[in-house]
Motif scaffolding. Sequence first.
Motif, short mmCIF file in Angstrom:
data_model
loop_
_atom_site.label_atom_id
_atom_site.label_comp_id
_atom_site.label_asym_id
_atom_site.label_seq_id
_atom_site.Cartn_x
_atom_site.Cartn_y
_atom_site.Cartn_z
N LEU A 159 0.82 -1.20 0.00
CA LEU A 159 0.00 0.00 0.00
C LEU A 159 0.86 1.25 0.00
O LEU A 159 1.83 1.36 0.75
CB LEU A 159 -0.91 0.00 1.23
CG LEU A 159 -2.01 -1.07 1.25
CD1 LEU A 159 -2.54 -1.26 2.65
CD2 LEU A 159 -3.12 -0.69 0.28
N LYS A 160 0.51 2.21 -0.83
CA LYS A 160 1.24 3.48 -0.87
C LYS A 160 0.80 4.38 0.29
O LYS A 160 1.58 5.10 0.86
CB LYS A 160 1.02 4.17 -2.20
CG LYS A 160 1.61 3.39 -3.36
CD LYS A 160 1.87 4.28 -4.54
CE LYS A 160 2.40 3.58 -5.76
NZ LYS A 160 3.12 2.37 -5.60
N ASP A 161 -0.50 4.35 0.61
CA ASP A 161 -1.02 5.15 1.71
C ASP A 161 -0.89 4.35 3.00
O ASP A 161 -1.60 3.36 3.21
CB ASP A 161 -2.48 5.52 1.44
CG ASP A 161 -3.01 6.54 2.43
OD1 ASP A 161 -2.78 6.37 3.63
OD2 ASP A 161 -3.65 7.51 1.99
N ARG A 162 0.01 4.77 3.87
CA ARG A 162 0.30 4.03 5.10
C ARG A 162 -0.89 4.01 6.06
O ARG A 162 -0.94 3.18 6.95
CB ARG A 162 1.53 4.60 5.81
CG ARG A 162 2.81 4.65 4.97
CD ARG A 162 3.08 3.43 4.11
NE ARG A 162 3.25 2.20 4.85
CZ ARG A 162 3.21 0.99 4.33
NH1 ARG A 162 3.03 0.84 3.04
NH2 ARG A 162 3.36 -0.08 5.08
N SER A 163 -1.86 4.93 5.87
CA SER A 163 -3.02 4.93 6.77
C SER A 163 -3.89 3.69 6.57
O SER A 163 -4.70 3.35 7.43
CB SER A 163 -3.86 6.20 6.58
OG SER A 163 -4.49 6.20 5.32
N LEU A 164 -3.71 3.00 5.45
CA LEU A 164 -4.48 1.78 5.19
C LEU A 164 -3.84 0.53 5.79
O LEU A 164 -4.47 -0.51 5.87
CB LEU A 164 -4.64 1.58 3.68
CG LEU A 164 -5.49 2.61 2.94
CD1 LEU A 164 -5.40 2.38 1.44
CD2 LEU A 164 -6.93 2.54 3.42
N THR A 165 -2.58 0.66 6.22
CA THR A 165 -1.86 -0.51 6.71
C THR A 165 -2.56 -1.14 7.91
O THR A 165 -2.68 -2.36 7.99
CB THR A 165 -0.41 -0.13 7.09
OG1 THR A 165 0.21 0.43 5.91
CG2 THR A 165 0.38 -1.33 7.55
N ARG A 166 -3.03 -0.31 8.84
CA ARG A 166 -3.70 -0.85 10.03
C ARG A 166 -4.91 -1.69 9.64
O ARG A 166 -5.14 -2.75 10.19
CB ARG A 166 -4.12 0.27 10.98
CG ARG A 166 -4.79 -0.26 12.24
CD ARG A 166 -5.20 0.89 13.18
NE ARG A 166 -5.69 0.38 14.44
CZ ARG A 166 -6.95 0.00 14.65
NH1 ARG A 166 -7.83 0.05 13.68
NH2 ARG A 166 -7.32 -0.44 15.84
N LEU A 167 -5.68 -1.21 8.68
CA LEU A 167 -6.85 -1.96 8.22
C LEU A 167 -6.43 -3.33 7.70
O LEU A 167 -7.03 -4.35 8.05
CB LEU A 167 -7.59 -1.19 7.13
CG LEU A 167 -8.70 -1.95 6.40
CD1 LEU A 167 -9.81 -2.35 7.35
CD2 LEU A 167 -9.24 -1.11 5.24
N PHE A 168 -5.39 -3.39 6.88
CA PHE A 168 -4.98 -4.66 6.29
C PHE A 168 -4.37 -5.60 7.33
O PHE A 168 -4.56 -6.81 7.26
CB PHE A 168 -4.04 -4.42 5.11
CG PHE A 168 -4.79 -4.22 3.83
CD1 PHE A 168 -4.79 -5.18 2.84
CD2 PHE A 168 -5.55 -3.07 3.63
CE1 PHE A 168 -5.52 -5.01 1.67
CE2 PHE A 168 -6.28 -2.88 2.47
CZ PHE A 168 -6.27 -3.85 1.48
N VAL A 169 -3.69 -5.05 8.32
CA VAL A 169 -3.17 -5.89 9.41
C VAL A 169 -4.34 -6.44 10.22
O VAL A 169 -4.35 -7.61 10.61
CB VAL A 169 -2.18 -5.11 10.29
CG1 VAL A 169 -1.82 -5.88 11.54
CG2 VAL A 169 -0.91 -4.78 9.48
N GLN A 170 -5.36 -5.62 10.46
CA GLN A 170 -6.55 -6.09 11.19
C GLN A 170 -7.27 -7.18 10.40
O GLN A 170 -7.68 -8.19 10.97
CB GLN A 170 -7.51 -4.93 11.47
CG GLN A 170 -8.77 -5.37 12.22
CD GLN A 170 -8.47 -5.93 13.58
OE1 GLN A 170 -7.80 -5.28 14.36
NE2 GLN A 170 -8.93 -7.12 13.87
N LEU A 171 -7.42 -6.98 9.10
CA LEU A 171 -8.06 -8.00 8.27
C LEU A 171 -7.26 -9.31 8.32
O LEU A 171 -7.84 -10.39 8.47
CB LEU A 171 -8.18 -7.52 6.82
CG LEU A 171 -9.17 -6.39 6.57
CD1 LEU A 171 -8.97 -5.79 5.18
CD2 LEU A 171 -10.60 -6.86 6.74
N SER A 172 -5.95 -9.21 8.23
CA SER A 172 -5.10 -10.40 8.31
C SER A 172 -5.26 -11.09 9.66
O SER A 172 -5.34 -12.32 9.73
CB SER A 172 -3.63 -10.01 8.09
OG SER A 172 -2.81 -11.16 8.16
N THR A 173 -5.33 -10.31 10.72
CA THR A 173 -5.49 -10.87 12.06
C THR A 173 -6.81 -11.63 12.18
O THR A 173 -6.86 -12.75 12.70
CB THR A 173 -5.42 -9.76 13.13
OG1 THR A 173 -4.16 -9.10 13.01
CG2 THR A 173 -5.59 -10.31 14.52
#
Length: 198
Positions: A159-173
């Motif tokens: 992801l280029k926008d780092r603000s989306l990283t938390r969402l993707f880590v949560q989805l992975s979790t």
Amino acid sequence: MTTDATQTTQSERRNFLRGAGLAAAGIGTLALAGTPALAATGRGKAFNKSANDLDILQVALALEHEGIGAYTIAGGSGLLTPDVLKVALVFLGHHKGHRDSLAALIQKVGGKPVEPKSDAEYIAALNLGALKSQGDVVTLAAGLEKGAASAYLGQASALKDRSLTRLFVQLSTDEAVHWALLNAAAGNPLQTAPYLIS
């Protein structure tokens, strides 16, 4: 008359449900902290709209559609006992919540969320017609959840926008929790290697 196989199946089911209850409670607690999709947009600010990030969100949404399709079709197959079906419906609810968050983000930046495939397409793509038992369903679901957890983890760094990283880590979790419970329910041994999701 109770056989060893019946006792083992009942024991596995109890353990599966106990674990699923704990997972649902944990995910519910995370939800109280705020929806990851809203946090990803900085409390309402639009994220950096890059074609790459939008494509990644669309792929994530397609994964959630696939999970919803698989749980819906398998849940209606008649192969699951009522207790296992109850857990499958909880997981289905999680996937619907993920879908809604991702679709809202895509719409927020002017994108058109990807549509789900038809049941027939999911049956063919996932070979759902080959499912003959509850064990088959649980094994398939475990594989799909592990694959989704790995995909989300891998895409978080793209992801280029780092603000989306938390969402993707949560989805992975969330997907990893589903996988762990399903893996145990399938009777697979606990993996001893570190980094279970890669």
